[in-house]
Design an enzyme around this catalytic site. Structure first.
Site, PDB file in Angstrom:
ATOM      1  N   ARG A 290       0.820  -1.209   0.000  1.00 31.42           N
ATOM      2  CA  ARG A 290       0.000   0.000   0.000  1.00 31.42           C
ATOM      3  C   ARG A 290       0.860   1.268   0.000  1.00 31.42           C
ATOM      4  O   ARG A 290       0.338   2.368   0.173  1.00 31.42           O
ATOM      5  CB  ARG A 290      -0.926   0.018   1.220  1.00 31.42           C
ATOM      6  CG  ARG A 290      -1.868  -1.171   1.289  1.00 31.42           C
ATOM      7  CD  ARG A 290      -2.918  -0.967   2.357  1.00 31.42           C
ATOM      8  NE  ARG A 290      -3.687  -2.185   2.600  1.00 31.42           N
ATOM      9  CZ  ARG A 290      -4.730  -2.246   3.421  1.00 31.42           C
ATOM     10  NH1 ARG A 290      -5.129  -1.160   4.070  1.00 31.42           N
ATOM     11  NH2 ARG A 290      -5.364  -3.387   3.610  1.00 31.42           N
TER      12      ARG A 290
ATOM     13  N   TYR B 144      15.424  -2.669  -0.752  1.00 33.21           N
ATOM     14  CA  TYR B 144      15.942  -1.313  -0.576  1.00 33.21           C
ATOM     15  C   TYR B 144      16.648  -0.722  -1.792  1.00 33.21           C
ATOM     16  O   TYR B 144      16.934   0.473  -1.812  1.00 33.21           O
ATOM     17  CB  TYR B 144      16.848  -1.280   0.648  1.00 33.21           C
ATOM     18  CG  TYR B 144      16.045  -1.539   1.907  1.00 33.21           C
ATOM     19  CD1 TYR B 144      15.253  -0.541   2.451  1.00 33.21           C
ATOM     20  CD2 TYR B 144      16.026  -2.798   2.502  1.00 33.21           C
ATOM     21  CE1 TYR B 144      14.479  -0.782   3.583  1.00 33.21           C
ATOM     22  CE2 TYR B 144      15.260  -3.040   3.632  1.00 33.21           C
ATOM     23  CZ  TYR B 144      14.482  -2.030   4.164  1.00 33.21           C
ATOM     24  OH  TYR B 144      13.702  -2.271   5.267  1.00 33.21           O
TER      25      TYR B 144
ATOM     26  N   PHE C 257      21.876  -2.734  13.597  1.00 31.13           N
ATOM     27  CA  PHE C 257      21.132  -1.642  14.217  1.00 31.13           C
ATOM     28  C   PHE C 257      19.735  -1.558  13.613  1.00 31.13           C
ATOM     29  O   PHE C 257      19.463  -2.172  12.611  1.00 31.13           O
ATOM     30  CB  PHE C 257      21.873  -0.305  14.063  1.00 31.13           C
ATOM     31  CG  PHE C 257      22.236   0.065  12.645  1.00 31.13           C
ATOM     32  CD1 PHE C 257      21.345   0.762  11.845  1.00 31.13           C
ATOM     33  CD2 PHE C 257      23.458  -0.298  12.108  1.00 31.13           C
ATOM     34  CE1 PHE C 257      21.686   1.112  10.541  1.00 31.13           C
ATOM     35  CE2 PHE C 257      23.805   0.037  10.806  1.00 31.13           C
ATOM     36  CZ  PHE C 257      22.910   0.749  10.020  1.00 31.13           C
TER      37      PHE C 257
END
Length: 412
Positions: free
Chosen positions: A92, A124, A412
């Protein structure tokens, strides 16, 4: 109804954490220690959530970070973490909206790059990130190493001694900063990081005190830290005890050799899992029989997204000399353009230019090249870099690559 994306407040935090657990397949219940641990992180204003009917359905957080480049200089990075979208709300555009807002803010702050550890590879690249470092995990079969099991300490006159957690908190931060000053790909660690690592700051996850060991040089300086856990496993009166490295920081070759040799000589330990190490870590070749170290993981790790190309390329060092015109495409309009890179051992200049391009590449490909790990020749062979001037790819490899591979020790 379209979920509303907004900064997370303290009142939102239990719902935000529950959404984080749900997407990462953790138990939905959120311990109060985790809420307390995450509260200061939310107060920075850089934690986002997507909310629908009072329920959090997507999470995102970023924070300031320092990333070490080849040569030891560092730049300000926008570190992206805690990225999730609940299974009920995929496809979405929620991640795209949160990422776009965060990257725009990072660009406005003047951050040189954005960074993240990718849980999944395919996501990514479409946001301009490229895999800039890789990691390798080994499992070492101790009996096959060929090391002398009668080892009783470093031959150089240094000392390996157990330490308590107070000593780890005393020496660990300084050791990591010494490592980071020479290890490109490494990132800084906060005081909170060390408090959590040593059990002083609970975060809701189970914690077991590790064995901690310090290496002191013959001159008395603390040059290495080893933290590991071990399992007490016996079969038919024979020890079969595995050990797992939680942390190994060595700022000299002598410290690195001494700590590995110590761990591989501990009685009853039969296998050692190294944790995430640099792909060109010296460990296998420290062993008389390198085949005793079996690769169990080899994967991409730190991803880099350039935001200020001149700052990024001028801050690092270059072993060779050369001039390249890079035409960088950035669909998000954050860092694209044509840049003249004039680089050499004495320094570098990177400026916008109208000169004809030598290489054309996407911003993600530049991210993969920025720390010196990826090969321009390999990306060109894949069709991901265009060579506009003959010989430009052959020049880019010795110019951009580094003698040792970058490594990020931290998640992280």
């Amino acid at each position: 109804m379209t979920p509303h994306i907004r900064p997370v407040t303290e009142e939102d935090l239990p719902h935000w954490c529950r959404a984080l657990h749900t997407a990462f397949l953790s138990a939905p219940e959120v311990p109060k220690e985790e809420i307390e641990f995450r509260t200061p992180l939310v107060n920075t204003g850089r934690a986002q959530g997507a909310f629908e009917d009072g329920r959090c359905v997507a999470t995102f957080r970023s924070f300031d970070q320092r990333l070490t480049l080849p040569g030891g200089a560092d730049v300000v990075a926008d570190a992206v973490s805690n990225v999730t979208v609940s299974p009920t709300h995929r496809r979405r555009g929620l991640l795209s909206r949160m990422m776009a807002g965060d990257l725009r803010a990072a660009k406005e702050r003047g951050d040189a790059v954005a960074t993240l550890i990718a849980a999944e590879y395919p996501i990514y690249g479409r946001y301009g990130f490229g895999p800039a470092t890789w990691v390798t995990d080994w499992e070492v079969e101790v009996a096959r190493t060929g090391l002398d099991r009668r080892y009783s300490g470093p031959a150089d006159g240094g000392q390996v001694r157990f330490a308590d957690l107070a000593e780890v908190r005393e020496h660990g931060p300084g050791l990591h900063e010494r490592l980071r000053a020479r290890q490109h790909g490494a990132v800084d660690r906060s005081e909170r990081w060390w408090l959590r690592k040593t059990g002083e700051l609970p975060d809701g996850r189970p914690w077991e005190e590790p064995f901690s060991v310090l290496y002191r040089s013959p001159e008395g300086s603390v040059d290495g830290l080893l933290m590991y856990t071990a399992e007490d496993v016996w079969e038919g009166k024979l020890p079969q005890c595995p050990a797992t490295v939680q942390e190994l920081i060595a700022v000299t070759p002598a410290a690195e050799r001494a700590l590995w040799h110590f761990l591989l000589s501990v009685d009853w330990i039969t296998r050692v899992r190294t944790g995430h190490r640099a792909p060109d870590d010296v460990l296998p070749l420290l062993l008389p029989d390198p085949r005793a170290a079996r690769v169990v993981t080899h994967a991409d790790y730190l991803w880099v997204r350039p935001l200020d190309i001149p700052v990024l390329l001028e801050a690092r060092t270059y072993a060779a000399s050369g001039t390249l015109v890079l035409d960088v495409t950035d669909p998000d309009g954050l860092a694209g353009g044509r840049f003249l890179l004039e680089a050499g051992p004495e320094g570098a200049r990177c400026t916008p230019t109208r000169r004809a391009a030598d290489l054309t590449l996407g911003v993600g490909e530049l991210g993969a090249l920025a720390l010196g790990d990826e090969s321009a020749s390999r990306l060109a062979a894949l069709g991901r870099i265009g060579e506009e001037r003959a010989g430009a790819v052959a020049l880019a490899d010795p110019l951009l690559r580094t003698a040792r591979r970058p490594w990020c020790p931290d998640i992280f």
